[in-house]
Design a protein around this motif. Structure first.
Motif, short mmCIF file in Angstrom:
data_model
loop_
_atom_site.label_atom_id
_atom_site.label_comp_id
_atom_site.label_asym_id
_atom_site.label_seq_id
_atom_site.Cartn_x
_atom_site.Cartn_y
_atom_site.Cartn_z
N SER A 53 1.10 33.31 -3.93
CA SER A 53 1.17 32.06 -5.23
C SER A 53 2.72 31.47 -4.89
O SER A 53 2.96 30.59 -5.81
N SER A 54 3.38 31.81 -3.96
CA SER A 54 4.80 31.26 -3.92
C SER A 54 4.38 30.08 -2.97
O SER A 54 3.64 29.97 -2.20
N VAL A 55 5.46 29.18 -2.98
CA VAL A 55 5.55 28.20 -1.84
C VAL A 55 6.57 28.51 -1.00
O VAL A 55 7.84 28.63 -1.33
N ALA A 56 6.23 28.39 0.33
CA ALA A 56 6.92 28.76 1.57
C ALA A 56 7.47 27.37 2.20
O ALA A 56 6.78 26.44 2.25
N ARG A 57 8.82 27.22 2.42
CA ARG A 57 9.12 26.22 3.19
C ARG A 57 9.47 26.58 4.58
O ARG A 57 10.38 27.58 4.78
N ALA A 58 8.71 26.01 5.47
CA ALA A 58 9.13 26.32 6.91
C ALA A 58 9.89 25.30 7.70
O ALA A 58 9.40 24.00 7.32
N ARG A 59 10.85 25.52 8.72
CA ARG A 59 11.28 24.45 9.47
C ARG A 59 10.36 24.27 10.74
O ARG A 59 9.90 25.05 11.15
N LEU A 60 10.55 22.85 11.06
CA LEU A 60 9.85 22.46 12.22
C LEU A 60 10.81 21.36 12.71
O LEU A 60 11.03 20.29 12.41
N GLY A 61 11.61 21.70 13.78
CA GLY A 61 12.78 21.13 13.71
C GLY A 61 13.60 20.34 12.84
O GLY A 61 13.98 21.44 12.19
N ASN A 62 13.44 19.28 12.50
CA ASN A 62 14.03 18.68 11.30
C ASN A 62 13.19 18.68 10.11
O ASN A 62 13.77 18.33 9.09
N GLU A 63 12.12 18.73 10.27
CA GLU A 63 10.96 18.69 9.24
C GLU A 63 10.91 19.96 8.61
O GLU A 63 11.22 21.15 9.13
N VAL A 64 10.29 19.99 7.34
CA VAL A 64 10.04 21.06 6.53
C VAL A 64 8.56 21.00 6.00
O VAL A 64 8.22 19.98 5.59
N ILE A 65 7.93 22.12 6.39
CA ILE A 65 6.41 21.96 5.94
C ILE A 65 6.33 23.11 4.67
O ILE A 65 6.76 24.18 4.73
N GLU A 66 5.80 22.62 3.59
CA GLU A 66 5.57 23.27 2.37
C GLU A 66 4.25 23.85 2.34
O GLU A 66 3.21 23.19 2.39
N THR A 67 4.08 25.30 2.16
CA THR A 67 2.69 25.82 2.12
C THR A 67 2.55 26.76 1.01
O THR A 67 3.50 27.56 0.62
N GLU A 68 1.48 26.62 0.32
CA GLU A 68 1.23 27.54 -0.97
C GLU A 68 0.78 28.98 -0.24
O GLU A 68 -0.51 28.99 0.47
N ILE A 69 1.31 29.75 -0.53
CA ILE A 69 1.01 31.05 0.08
C ILE A 69 -0.10 31.72 -0.84
O ILE A 69 -0.06 31.95 -2.01
N LYS A 70 -1.13 32.30 0.13
CA LYS A 70 -2.32 32.80 -0.53
C LYS A 70 -2.56 34.52 -0.65
O LYS A 70 -3.11 35.08 -1.58
N GLU A 71 -1.71 35.18 0.12
CA GLU A 71 -1.71 36.64 0.06
C GLU A 71 -0.46 36.96 0.46
O GLU A 71 0.39 36.10 1.30
N PRO A 72 0.15 38.12 0.49
CA PRO A 72 1.47 38.61 0.97
C PRO A 72 1.60 38.33 2.24
O PRO A 72 0.56 38.93 2.94
N ILE A 73 2.72 37.80 2.93
CA ILE A 73 2.94 37.70 4.28
C ILE A 73 4.18 38.50 4.85
O ILE A 73 5.40 37.94 4.26
N PRO A 74 4.09 39.58 5.30
CA PRO A 74 5.40 40.26 5.55
C PRO A 74 6.29 39.71 6.64
O PRO A 74 5.62 38.76 7.50
N PHE A 75 7.62 39.94 6.59
CA PHE A 75 8.47 39.08 7.35
C PHE A 75 7.81 39.49 8.89
O PHE A 75 7.45 40.39 9.35
N GLY A 76 7.97 38.27 9.68
CA GLY A 76 7.57 38.32 11.22
C GLY A 76 6.45 38.15 11.33
O GLY A 76 5.80 37.88 12.59
N HIS A 77 5.37 37.89 10.40
CA HIS A 77 3.96 37.96 10.40
C HIS A 77 3.79 36.19 10.22
O HIS A 77 4.55 35.49 9.87
N LYS A 78 2.50 35.60 10.46
CA LYS A 78 2.17 34.42 10.47
C LYS A 78 1.10 34.00 9.52
O LYS A 78 0.55 34.79 9.04
#
Lengths: 102, 392
Positions: free
Chosen positions: A26-51
């Motif tokens: 339920s958190s919103v994750a901001r991911a970097r793609l070069g200079n862009e940022v992609i926001e995604t609503e997270i549906k389930e726990p995503i551990p560090f390093g996972h996709k």
């Protein structure tokens, strides 16, 4: 903290982002793609390093990371869901499919 | 951009023209059965480096040839000032040929044979005497100044997680590009982790033959894995990789090849083979640490840059190993084992190019004599020779 980058997308073609921190459902994750940022609503726990998926991937479709194929899906994967060994498989080194060759 | 001084180091010029960044006395068993004697001698003569392994006998012809090439390569590595070979006496590898081949380079090499000397105790005693004389001899070797084109660097990644593909591997790749651009030699391999990336690597080959060879070695490795009739997952990517977030061999491969940088691929080497030309080359090799490090060093690498995620511990008896990680948790937990911290990339504070320059600077420092963590901790056990066939 809300503006913090917590994911990275390697190329524009990719279906997945890699979590740079443990992401909560339920958190919103901001991911970097070069200079862009992609926001995604997270549906389930995503551990560090996972996709997690940044676009919907249908059952049997190829999964793209680094702009290349990393495997195919076993089920439909929705945006913000964990993408890992439970729902994708590689297409190479599949001795279980080609069987013994000698 | 770089001053001449920053790109030079003092190395040991060997009679065959190769340049060592260390001056080790190596004790090399010709067969695993001679390990205890080799180790016994090494314990008694401070500063010697035992290169213990488990091959040399009861192997099919292809593996015997590979073992022979690898043992010879370890003796010929430029970091070795002199070598003592320890033979049991009945091993299958051609012991005299190995000794002759190393001697041909002009390096001091001697061989003792346990079955002729009357067992373990007399052999250790004889070996101690020889090693003391050799140690005294090589202690007189002096260095000369060389530029970075005399460097031969190997790359390895291990205990990988997704930070490898994002931070440490591309960083090592940048350092590899600098080594290649300054005229040096850089070797990477781990053929299993090229599955799914052959087309990318083959595009970088200097000619069609090299491109074809890349496809061939990957197909050969996949065939070996498939011949066991199982899914490669669990072995590649391994348990730790999967726990770290890597899902498939293709994903691991795409991250893995980044450590080879972006340079043109000059050739494909057999395991343990020495490159015939400078620049970037691929060595056909497995992903497991011991066999991989051994292959690189037998191929003449003076040091290995090791990109790790969850924290690999390996060192090598005759070559410094530089550990690089992009995982800040690994820095917290295993900081004593890691040489270069590039976790700033993941926090967005440093670019991959900046971090790569940092890794290259570390390569130069180590070439000039700085001890790596692996050397300071005396991590010397990660050595073995890749065997392809069964034990028969």
């Amino acid at each position: 903290m809300l503006n913090e980058i917590r994911g990275i997308v390697m190329t524009k073609k990719d279906d997945v982002a890699t979590a740079l921190a443990d992401l909560e459902a339920s958190s919103v994750a901001r991911a970097r793609l070069g200079n862009e940022v992609i926001e995604t609503e997270i549906k389930e726990p995503i551990p560090f390093g996972h996709k997690y998926a940044i676009s919907e991937i249908r059952k049997g479709e190829l999964v793209i990371k680094y702009g290349e194929v990393i495997g195919e899906t076993l089920e439909n994967i929705g945006v913000g869901e964990l993408v890992h060994v439970h729902n994708i498989v590689g297409l190479r080194g599949r001795g279980d499919k080609v069987g013994r060759t000698r | 951009m770089h001053s001449v001084d920053r790109l030079s180091f003092d190395g040991y010029e060997r009679p065959d023209g190769s340049v060592g960044i260390r001056n080790h006395l190596a004790i090399i068993p010709l067969v695993g059965c001679a390990n205890d004697v080799a180790d016994g001698i090494a314990r008694a003569v401070p500063g010697t480096r035992p290169c213990l392994h488990h091959q040399g006998c009861v192997q099919l012809a292809f593996d015997l040839e590979q073992t022979t090439r690898t043992i010879t390569g370890i003796g010929l590595n430029p970091n070795v000032g002199a070598a003592l070979l320890v033979s049991l006496g009945c091993e299958n590898v051609p012991s005299d040929e190995i000794a002759d081949e190393i001697a041909k380079s002009g390096k001091i090499v001697e061989k003792i044979t346990i079955q002729e000397l009357g067992g373990i105790a007399p052999s250790i005693q004889r070996g101690i005497g020889i090693c003391r004389r050799m140690a005294q001899e090589i202690s007189q070797y002096r260095t000369k100044t060389f530029d970075a084109s005399a460097l031969c660097i190997g790359a390895k990644c291990g205990a990988s997680d997704t930070t490898n593909g994002i931070a440490s591997n591309p960083t090592v790749g940048v350092a590899f590009d600098i080594v290649v651009n300054t005229g040096g030699t850089a070797i990477f391999g781990e053929t299993t982790e090229m599955m799914g990336t052959e087309h990318i690597l083959a595009r970088r080959a200097v000619n069609e033959d090299v491109g074809k060879k890349i496809y061939e070695i990957v197909a050969r490795m996949e065939e070996r894995a498939n011949s066991m009739g199982v899914d490669i997952r669990g072995a590649q990517p391994g348990y730790g990789n999967i726990k770290g977030g890597i899902s498939t061999i293709e994903e691991k491969s795409l991250g893995a090849i980044l450590k080879g940088g972006t340079g043109p691929i000059q050739g494909v080497l057999e395991y343990g083979e020495r490159p015939q030309r400078k620049g970037l080359v691929i060595m056909d090799s497995p992903g497991r640490e011991m066999e991989m490090l051994t292959g690189l060093v037998a191929g003449g690498a003076q040091m290995v840059v090791f990109a790790t995620g969850r924290g690999a511990l390996q060192g090598f008896p005759i070559a410094p190993v530089i550990k690089v990680t992009g995982n800040s948790r690994t820095i917290e937990k295993l900081g004593e084992e890691i040489d270069v911290d590039v976790s700033s990339i993941i926090r967005g504070r440093e670019s991959i190019d900046e971090a790569g320059q940092k890794v290259f600077n570390e390569i130069m420092s180590v070439a000039r004599g700085k001890q790596t963590k692996s050397e300071a901790l005396q991590l010397n056990q990660c050595i073995d020779i890749w065997r392809v066939g069964p034990t028969i």
